[in-house]
Scaffold this motif. Sequence first.
Motif, PDB file in Angstrom:
ATOM      1  N   GLY A 193       0.872  -1.164   0.000  1.00  0.00           N
ATOM      2  CA  GLY A 193       0.000   0.000   0.000  1.00  0.00           C
ATOM      3  C   GLY A 193       0.911   1.216   0.000  1.00  0.00           C
ATOM      4  O   GLY A 193       1.850   1.286   0.795  1.00  0.00           O
ATOM      5  N   VAL A 194       0.650   2.155  -0.901  1.00  0.00           N
ATOM      6  CA  VAL A 194       1.520   3.332  -1.031  1.00  0.00           C
ATOM      7  C   VAL A 194       0.730   4.579  -0.659  1.00  0.00           C
ATOM      8  O   VAL A 194      -0.380   4.798  -1.169  1.00  0.00           O
ATOM      9  N   GLY A 195       1.294   5.383   0.222  1.00  0.00           N
ATOM     10  CA  GLY A 195       0.676   6.657   0.587  1.00  0.00           C
ATOM     11  C   GLY A 195       1.549   7.798   0.084  1.00  0.00           C
ATOM     12  O   GLY A 195       2.701   7.924   0.498  1.00  0.00           O
ATOM     13  N   ILE A 196       1.006   8.618  -0.784  1.00  0.00           N
ATOM     14  CA  ILE A 196       1.778   9.742  -1.330  1.00  0.00           C
ATOM     15  C   ILE A 196       1.299  11.021  -0.649  1.00  0.00           C
ATOM     16  O   ILE A 196       0.093  11.309  -0.645  1.00  0.00           O
ATOM     17  N   GLY A 197       2.245  11.773  -0.104  1.00  0.00           N
ATOM     18  CA  GLY A 197       1.897  13.036   0.540  1.00  0.00           C
ATOM     19  C   GLY A 197       1.605  12.884   2.023  1.00  0.00           C
ATOM     20  O   GLY A 197       2.010  11.897   2.645  1.00  0.00           O
ATOM     21  N   GLY A 198       0.929  13.879   2.588  1.00  0.00           N
ATOM     22  CA  GLY A 198       0.632  13.885   4.016  1.00  0.00           C
ATOM     23  C   GLY A 198       1.862  14.225   4.837  1.00  0.00           C
ATOM     24  O   GLY A 198       2.876  14.698   4.301  1.00  0.00           O
ATOM     25  N   ASP A 199       1.786  13.971   6.147  1.00  0.00           N
ATOM     26  CA  ASP A 199       2.990  14.084   6.975  1.00  0.00           C
ATOM     27  C   ASP A 199       3.455  12.666   7.295  1.00  0.00           C
ATOM     28  O   ASP A 199       2.917  11.705   6.765  1.00  0.00           O
ATOM     29  N   ARG A 200       4.429  12.528   8.192  1.00  0.00           N
ATOM     30  CA  ARG A 200       4.962  11.187   8.434  1.00  0.00           C
ATOM     31  C   ARG A 200       3.875  10.244   8.970  1.00  0.00           C
ATOM     32  O   ARG A 200       3.882   9.055   8.664  1.00  0.00           O
ATOM     33  N   THR A 201       2.968  10.769   9.757  1.00  0.00           N
ATOM     34  CA  THR A 201       1.904   9.925  10.330  1.00  0.00           C
ATOM     35  C   THR A 201       0.794   9.661   9.319  1.00  0.00           C
ATOM     36  O   THR A 201       0.458   8.510   9.044  1.00  0.00           O
ATOM     37  N   SER A 202       0.241  10.741   8.739  1.00  0.00           N
ATOM     38  CA  SER A 202      -0.902  10.538   7.837  1.00  0.00           C
ATOM     39  C   SER A 202      -0.467   9.834   6.548  1.00  0.00           C
ATOM     40  O   SER A 202      -1.264   9.149   5.907  1.00  0.00           O
ATOM     41  N   GLY A 203       0.810   9.964   6.187  1.00  0.00           N
ATOM     42  CA  GLY A 203       1.323   9.264   5.001  1.00  0.00           C
ATOM     43  C   GLY A 203       1.280   7.755   5.213  1.00  0.00           C
ATOM     44  O   GLY A 203       0.802   7.002   4.356  1.00  0.00           O
ATOM     45  N   TYR A 204       1.752   7.312   6.377  1.00  0.00           N
ATOM     46  CA  TYR A 204       1.695   5.872   6.682  1.00  0.00           C
ATOM     47  C   TYR A 204       0.254   5.388   6.825  1.00  0.00           C
ATOM     48  O   TYR A 204      -0.092   4.287   6.420  1.00  0.00           O
ATOM     49  N   GLU A 205      -0.592   6.243   7.432  1.00  0.00           N
ATOM     50  CA  GLU A 205      -2.000   5.859   7.575  1.00  0.00           C
ATOM     51  C   GLU A 205      -2.621   5.631   6.217  1.00  0.00           C
ATOM     52  O   GLU A 205      -3.358   4.673   5.999  1.00  0.00           O
ATOM     53  N   LEU A 206      -2.306   6.521   5.299  1.00  0.00           N
ATOM     54  CA  LEU A 206      -2.854   6.405   3.941  1.00  0.00           C
ATOM     55  C   LEU A 206      -2.326   5.131   3.267  1.00  0.00           C
ATOM     56  O   LEU A 206      -3.074   4.432   2.564  1.00  0.00           O
ATOM     57  N   GLY A 247      12.869 -16.026  -8.380  1.00  0.00           N
ATOM     58  CA  GLY A 247      11.639 -16.533  -8.997  1.00  0.00           C
ATOM     59  C   GLY A 247      10.892 -15.436  -9.717  1.00  0.00           C
ATOM     60  O   GLY A 247      11.323 -14.282  -9.751  1.00  0.00           O
ATOM     61  N   GLU A 248       9.764 -15.818 -10.282  1.00  0.00           N
ATOM     62  CA  GLU A 248       9.032 -14.930 -11.187  1.00  0.00           C
ATOM     63  C   GLU A 248       8.161 -13.910 -10.449  1.00  0.00           C
ATOM     64  O   GLU A 248       7.907 -12.836 -10.969  1.00  0.00           O
ATOM     65  N   THR A 249       7.645 -14.263  -9.274  1.00  0.00           N
ATOM     66  CA  THR A 249       6.722 -13.341  -8.591  1.00  0.00           C
ATOM     67  C   THR A 249       7.318 -12.816  -7.289  1.00  0.00           C
ATOM     68  O   THR A 249       7.675 -13.585  -6.403  1.00  0.00           O
ATOM     69  N   THR A 250       7.417 -11.496  -7.226  1.00  0.00           N
ATOM     70  CA  THR A 250       7.931 -10.826  -6.035  1.00  0.00           C
ATOM     71  C   THR A 250       6.831  -9.986  -5.400  1.00  0.00           C
ATOM     72  O   THR A 250       6.798  -9.769  -4.199  1.00  0.00           O
ATOM     73  N   LEU A 251       5.916  -9.506  -6.242  1.00  0.00           N
ATOM     74  CA  LEU A 251       4.850  -8.623  -5.763  1.00  0.00           C
ATOM     75  C   LEU A 251       3.492  -9.145  -6.258  1.00  0.00           C
ATOM     76  O   LEU A 251       3.337  -9.477  -7.435  1.00  0.00           O
ATOM     77  N   LEU A 252       2.525  -9.185  -5.337  1.00  0.00           N
ATOM     78  CA  LEU A 252       1.199  -9.707  -5.685  1.00  0.00           C
ATOM     79  C   LEU A 252       0.162  -8.605  -5.856  1.00  0.00           C
ATOM     80  O   LEU A 252      -0.898  -8.829  -6.423  1.00  0.00           O
ATOM     81  N   GLY A 253       0.478  -7.421  -5.341  1.00  0.00           N
ATOM     82  CA  GLY A 253      -0.492  -6.342  -5.466  1.00  0.00           C
ATOM     83  C   GLY A 253       0.140  -5.012  -5.110  1.00  0.00           C
ATOM     84  O   GLY A 253       1.060  -4.947  -4.286  1.00  0.00           O
ATOM     85  N   CYS A 254      -0.325  -3.928  -5.772  1.00  0.00           N
ATOM     86  CA  CYS A 254       0.167  -2.585  -5.473  1.00  0.00           C
ATOM     87  C   CYS A 254      -1.010  -1.620  -5.547  1.00  0.00           C
ATOM     88  O   CYS A 254      -1.693  -1.543  -6.574  1.00  0.00           O
ATOM     89  N   LYS A 255      -1.263  -0.916  -4.451  1.00  0.00           N
ATOM     90  CA  LYS A 255      -2.371   0.043  -4.393  1.00  0.00           C
ATOM     91  C   LYS A 255      -1.825   1.367  -3.874  1.00  0.00           C
ATOM     92  O   LYS A 255      -1.110   1.382  -2.858  1.00  0.00           O
ATOM     93  N   ALA A 256      -2.163   2.441  -4.555  1.00  0.00           N
ATOM     94  CA  ALA A 256      -1.601   3.738  -4.159  1.00  0.00           C
ATOM     95  C   ALA A 256      -2.699   4.780  -3.978  1.00  0.00           C
ATOM     96  O   ALA A 256      -3.703   4.777  -4.685  1.00  0.00           O
ATOM     97  N   GLY A 257      -2.485   5.666  -3.009  1.00  0.00           N
ATOM     98  CA  GLY A 257      -3.393   6.788  -2.782  1.00  0.00           C
ATOM     99  C   GLY A 257      -2.583   8.052  -2.579  1.00  0.00           C
ATOM    100  O   GLY A 257      -1.390   7.989  -2.256  1.00  0.00           O
ATOM    101  N   VAL A 268       6.787   9.691   0.636  1.00  0.00           N
ATOM    102  CA  VAL A 268       6.190   8.510   0.000  1.00  0.00           C
ATOM    103  C   VAL A 268       6.305   7.394   1.037  1.00  0.00           C
ATOM    104  O   VAL A 268       7.416   7.037   1.452  1.00  0.00           O
ATOM    105  N   SER A 269       5.174   6.904   1.499  1.00  0.00           N
ATOM    106  CA  SER A 269       5.166   5.902   2.574  1.00  0.00           C
ATOM    107  C   SER A 269       4.665   4.583   2.002  1.00  0.00           C
ATOM    108  O   SER A 269       3.675   4.558   1.269  1.00  0.00           O
ATOM    109  N   VAL A 270       5.344   3.505   2.352  1.00  0.00           N
ATOM    110  CA  VAL A 270       4.958   2.203   1.800  1.00  0.00           C
ATOM    111  C   VAL A 270       4.714   1.215   2.938  1.00  0.00           C
ATOM    112  O   VAL A 270       5.565   1.008   3.793  1.00  0.00           O
ATOM    113  N   ALA A 271       3.512   0.647   2.934  1.00  0.00           N
ATOM    114  CA  ALA A 271       3.171  -0.403   3.900  1.00  0.00           C
ATOM    115  C   ALA A 271       3.276  -1.737   3.177  1.00  0.00           C
ATOM    116  O   ALA A 271       2.599  -1.951   2.167  1.00  0.00           O
ATOM    117  N   TYR A 272       4.162  -2.591   3.686  1.00  0.00           N
ATOM    118  CA  TYR A 272       4.413  -3.876   3.028  1.00  0.00           C
ATOM    119  C   TYR A 272       3.636  -4.964   3.764  1.00  0.00           C
ATOM    120  O   TYR A 272       3.709  -5.073   4.978  1.00  0.00           O
TER     121      TYR A 272
END
Length: 511
Positions: A193-206, A247-257, A268-272
């Motif tokens: 899950g990718v959060g673009i913008g916000g501050d350090r807290t709201s970016g991770y929340e997003l 192997g062939e698959t490293t990532l199963l899904g990517c969602k950004a807001g 740019v905050s990324v929740a893995y």
Amino acid sequence: MEKFYESMVELIVETSTRLPRDVRRAIQKAKLGENAGTRAAMSLNTITDNIAMADENVSPICQDTGLPTFKLKVPVGANQIKMKEAIKRAIAEATKTGKLRPNSVDSLTGGNTGDNLGDGTPVIKFEQWENDYIDARLILKGGGCENKNIQYSLPCELDGLGRAGRDLDGIRKCVMHSVYQAQGQGCSAGFIGVGIGGDRTSGYELAKEQLFRSNEDVNPIPELRELEEYVLENANKLGIGTMGFGGETTLLGCKAGAINRIPASFFVSVAYNCWAFRRLGMKINPETGEIEEWLYQEGEEIDFAKEVAAAAEEITPAEEIILEAPITEEKIRSLKVGDVVKIIGMMYTGRDAIHKYLSENDAPIDLNGQIIYHCGPVMLKDENEKWHVKAAGPTTSIREEPYQGDIMKRFGIRAVIGKGGMGAKTLKALEEHGGVYLNAIGGAAQYYADCIKSVEGVDLMQFGIPEAMWHLKVQDFKAVVTMDSHGNSLHKDVEQSSLERLAQFKEPVFK
Ligand SMILES: O=C(O)C[C@H](O)C(=O)O
Ligand code: SF4
């Protein structure tokens, strides 16, 4: 409220034990994309066997049932105080029945509360809305993948990719880098899950908010849709693969807001999230507290149990080397990266608290020639005071890097089992002392629990259930040698090759 409480118990049990349909489909797709006989294909088989076993046993998919995070949207007038109480009661109940591991630890004393309740746990977030029903969602996100979350402050310099500027292309680079830096340690293949913008807290929340989206939805914002599609396609060219085995698959899904920021900050905050992506939801009647509908359950449900039966007939197992403690140095020196071992007999669990303890104290038992398993299991005691293993997959080994080599040498330990690999210090110690690192499949907690035939004892219970030293007798516990006593490390190799592959994404894509 009694019905609402029961609905919450159901939500927790289902989330911990049954993966949602969209997640199953993503894993199935990955499985179909691997070449038969590779380490990645073998690992994915173990993962899907494990999903089927969790379904059947109604037991946790992974032993780390994470930090329960609830998100509720409620009609105006619904009593949030009562709902909170009911959720807490439901959490305690699900812990008592072994559907959740006691995971709430006092940050100052290290004490485990035993029921998953405490300051900050569980996380419960409310929002009011105009609809006339309650939308209740839960995510159980484990610690290993949480540790791989990352936040970038633009502009920055990134390994392999160079400068990431304050624009969409800079964001692209950060997201690609986030997948690279996780390697296999968050039990790849993962979802981000990718959060673009916000501050350090709201970016991770997003960023975390994105994990509540269906893996198959389409982003209505064209730039973000393009970013999501680009990352999903290209991160899979990094070759990290399932568990970081390649192997062939490293990532199963990517969602950004995206949300607004202030001029000086650009995060740019990324929740893995690991493959064991446990999140479910339900619509609830606010008057009766009853479940009206389950969420994330549209489309086909893949029942991996059927495949297990079919695959068992097809697969010719790789040659397996039997390991039984006490192990001699000679035996260890005969093992090489890539060997598949089958362990029988005793192993002892030891994770963060035990490693620190052993670095300062004597061991409670003779560990000479023995096997240490980096694992914090889910355990239940029966009416005769006998312990049973309910879930027992490996934990991320790299956290023990500062201690591991010294402890192996001091106590004569010959093998450690974990996941995600270890670093240069441990590799050197394995070479000097004659030791191996064995990789088990992260998250496959039912699969490994099934290999544990009895609990022969326990030491250092003062550290709580996940951190105690459990004496386990196992049968046919399979693992792969990924670091040997000759200086070879599959993890080092994959990290190196994936960094080279990352560099192919250096040139601008989004102008
Ligand atoms: O705490 C655990 O059992 C495992 C953890 O989720 C991890 O991935 O390291
Ligand atoms: S062990 Fe792996 S699958 Fe389990 S919670 Fe940790 S990262 Fe997720």
